[in-house]
Design an enzyme around this catalytic site. Structure first.
Site, PDB file in Angstrom:
ATOM      1  N   ASP A 173      -3.826  -5.077  -3.293  1.00 51.03           N
ATOM      2  CA  ASP A 173      -2.756  -4.125  -3.559  1.00 51.03           C
ATOM      3  C   ASP A 173      -3.016  -3.424  -4.890  1.00 51.03           C
ATOM      4  O   ASP A 173      -3.353  -4.068  -5.891  1.00 51.03           O
ATOM      5  CB  ASP A 173      -1.402  -4.844  -3.616  1.00 51.03           C
ATOM      6  CG  ASP A 173      -0.243  -3.870  -3.638  1.00 51.03           C
ATOM      7  OD1 ASP A 173       0.121  -3.363  -2.573  1.00 51.03           O
ATOM      8  OD2 ASP A 173       0.286  -3.616  -4.739  1.00 51.03           O
ATOM      9  N   ASN A 178       1.593   7.351  -8.912  1.00 54.81           N
ATOM     10  CA  ASN A 178       1.900   8.469  -8.023  1.00 54.81           C
ATOM     11  C   ASN A 178       2.909   9.421  -8.674  1.00 54.81           C
ATOM     12  O   ASN A 178       2.790  10.642  -8.559  1.00 54.81           O
ATOM     13  CB  ASN A 178       2.455   7.931  -6.700  1.00 54.81           C
ATOM     14  CG  ASN A 178       2.054   8.773  -5.511  1.00 54.81           C
ATOM     15  OD1 ASN A 178       0.989   9.386  -5.495  1.00 54.81           O
ATOM     16  ND2 ASN A 178       2.910   8.815  -4.507  1.00 54.81           N
ATOM     17  N   ASP A 200      -3.350  10.286  -3.750  1.00 54.90           N
ATOM     18  CA  ASP A 200      -4.284  10.249  -2.621  1.00 54.90           C
ATOM     19  C   ASP A 200      -5.717  10.065  -3.106  1.00 54.90           C
ATOM     20  O   ASP A 200      -6.487   9.281  -2.531  1.00 54.90           O
ATOM     21  CB  ASP A 200      -4.177  11.540  -1.803  1.00 54.90           C
ATOM     22  CG  ASP A 200      -2.903  11.613  -0.987  1.00 54.90           C
ATOM     23  OD1 ASP A 200      -2.193  10.588  -0.894  1.00 54.90           O
ATOM     24  OD2 ASP A 200      -2.606  12.697  -0.452  1.00 54.90           O
ATOM     25  N   GLU A 246      -0.383   1.537  -0.343  1.00 52.12           N
ATOM     26  CA  GLU A 246      -1.450   1.251  -1.316  1.00 52.12           C
ATOM     27  C   GLU A 246      -2.051  -0.135  -1.118  1.00 52.12           C
ATOM     28  O   GLU A 246      -2.706  -0.674  -2.001  1.00 52.12           O
ATOM     29  CB  GLU A 246      -0.907   1.384  -2.745  1.00 52.12           C
ATOM     30  CG  GLU A 246       0.108   0.339  -3.150  1.00 52.12           C
ATOM     31  CD  GLU A 246       1.547   0.714  -2.810  1.00 52.12           C
ATOM     32  OE1 GLU A 246       2.462   0.155  -3.440  1.00 52.12           O
ATOM     33  OE2 GLU A 246       1.763   1.557  -1.909  1.00 52.12           O
TER      34      GLU A 246
END
Length: 318
Positions: free
Chosen positions: A175, A183, A192, A218
């Site tokens: 993770d 983000n 991304d 993620e």
């Protein structure tokens, strides 16, 4: 046969080309005058010597068909005939083609094969479309890794393989730490790009038979067939370290760069057990690693008993 729009060639008993029609000339880029009376017809399809479907029928080598062709089956209602499909190099035209071929023997009154007719159909566009659809069904559009569906199917298959071969099966759940904050800071496009870089780093550390998948958001998952605790620990730490070395800035986070937390589980598959338990154990280890500060791995304390994933031990990154 010369006027047929379907590519056709005919071999005699000595595997010499009797007929090479105009459609076959167009398909292969080889004129009939170059191959009539020779046994060099394989050069029109392959870069190295290899039997065509007609050769296999003439020589009675039909048992080799599954070794040489992607898909093969007996020809319906045709004694000893064959149907098969495969990629061909097509040296003269300079491009690979996916051809569907049918080879039909011709017999004399005594039942002896006197010739074999092979017809072909260029299915390159259809095959490429099929591959593209399969990739859409099994690949994550953003990272190019296997998607969740492919992960689930592969895990079930590897679990059954481990059960048959009595081999360990390991799983890593990976993770990206503080990804929501990343983000928010860099925007969705930046997020991304971060996931793409992490995915590429993950994939670069794996063996050919390992599977790396985007599990969701993620989170990534890695299936390690025939990998015991020690090997899983080495891979997990290698992945953690490599992603940290990417030095993707993570402004405002406790860590200056993007890092990952990894949970691992190893199981010896047993009859009656389900692979979902392996996922649950690795997932629990992942969240324990995150609770203890992130940028670390959580591994089993000892080799698991059959059908279990073992207890957990926190392994803090150095």
């Amino acid at each position: 046969m010369e006027l047929l729009v379907i590519p056709v060639f005919v071999l005699d008993q000595q595997r010499r080309v009797l007929i090479w029609n105009r459609a076959c000339e167009r398909l292969t880029g080889v004129a009939a005058s170059e191959v009539i009376g020779t046994s060099d017809h394989w050069r029109c399809f392959y870069n190295r010597p290899r039997a065509t479907l007609a050769d296999l029928v003439l020589q009675g080598r039909t048992e080799e068909i599954r070794q040489l062709y992607d898909s093969a089956r007996p020809r319906p209602q045709q004694r000893e005939g064959l149907c098969a499909e495969n990629w061909c190099d097509m040296p003269r035209v300079g491009r690979r083609c996916y051809l569907a071929a049918d080879a039909s023997p011709i017999y004399d009154k005594e039942g002896r094969i006197v010739a074999v007719v092979e017809t072909m159909r260029d299915m390159t566009n259809e095959k490429k479309a099929q591959i593209a659809l399969e990739q859409l069904a099994t690949r994550d559009g953003l990272t190019g890794l296997a998607n969740r569906r492919c992960f689930d199917d592969t895990l079930r298959a590897e679990w059954q393989r481990a059960l048959r071969q009595q081999q360990p099966l390991s799983l890593l759940m990976v993770d990206v730490d503080n990804f929501k904050q990343y983000n928010d800071t860099h925007g969705h496009l930046g997020g991304d790009q971060c996931l793409q870089k992490v995915a590429a780093a993950l994939a670069s550390e794996m063996r050919a038979n390992d599977l790396v998948a985007r599990y969701g958001g993620e989170e990534f998952a890695v299936i390690l067939p025939n990998q015991a605790l020690k090997g899983a620990a080495i891979v997990a730490e290698r992945v953690r370290s490599r992603i940290e070395r990417l030095q993707l800035p993570n402004v405002g986070s406790a860590q200056p760069y993007v890092t990952v937390s990894i949970g691992a589980a190893t199981a010896l598959a047993a009859a009656g057990e389900e692979p979902q338990q392996l996922v649950a154990t690795a997932d629990a280890a992942l969240y324990r690693a995150k609770r203890l500060g992130r940028n670390r791995i959580s591994l089993p304390l000892q080799e698991p008993a059959r059908g279990t994933a073992g207890r957990e031990l926190d392994a803090t990154a150095q």
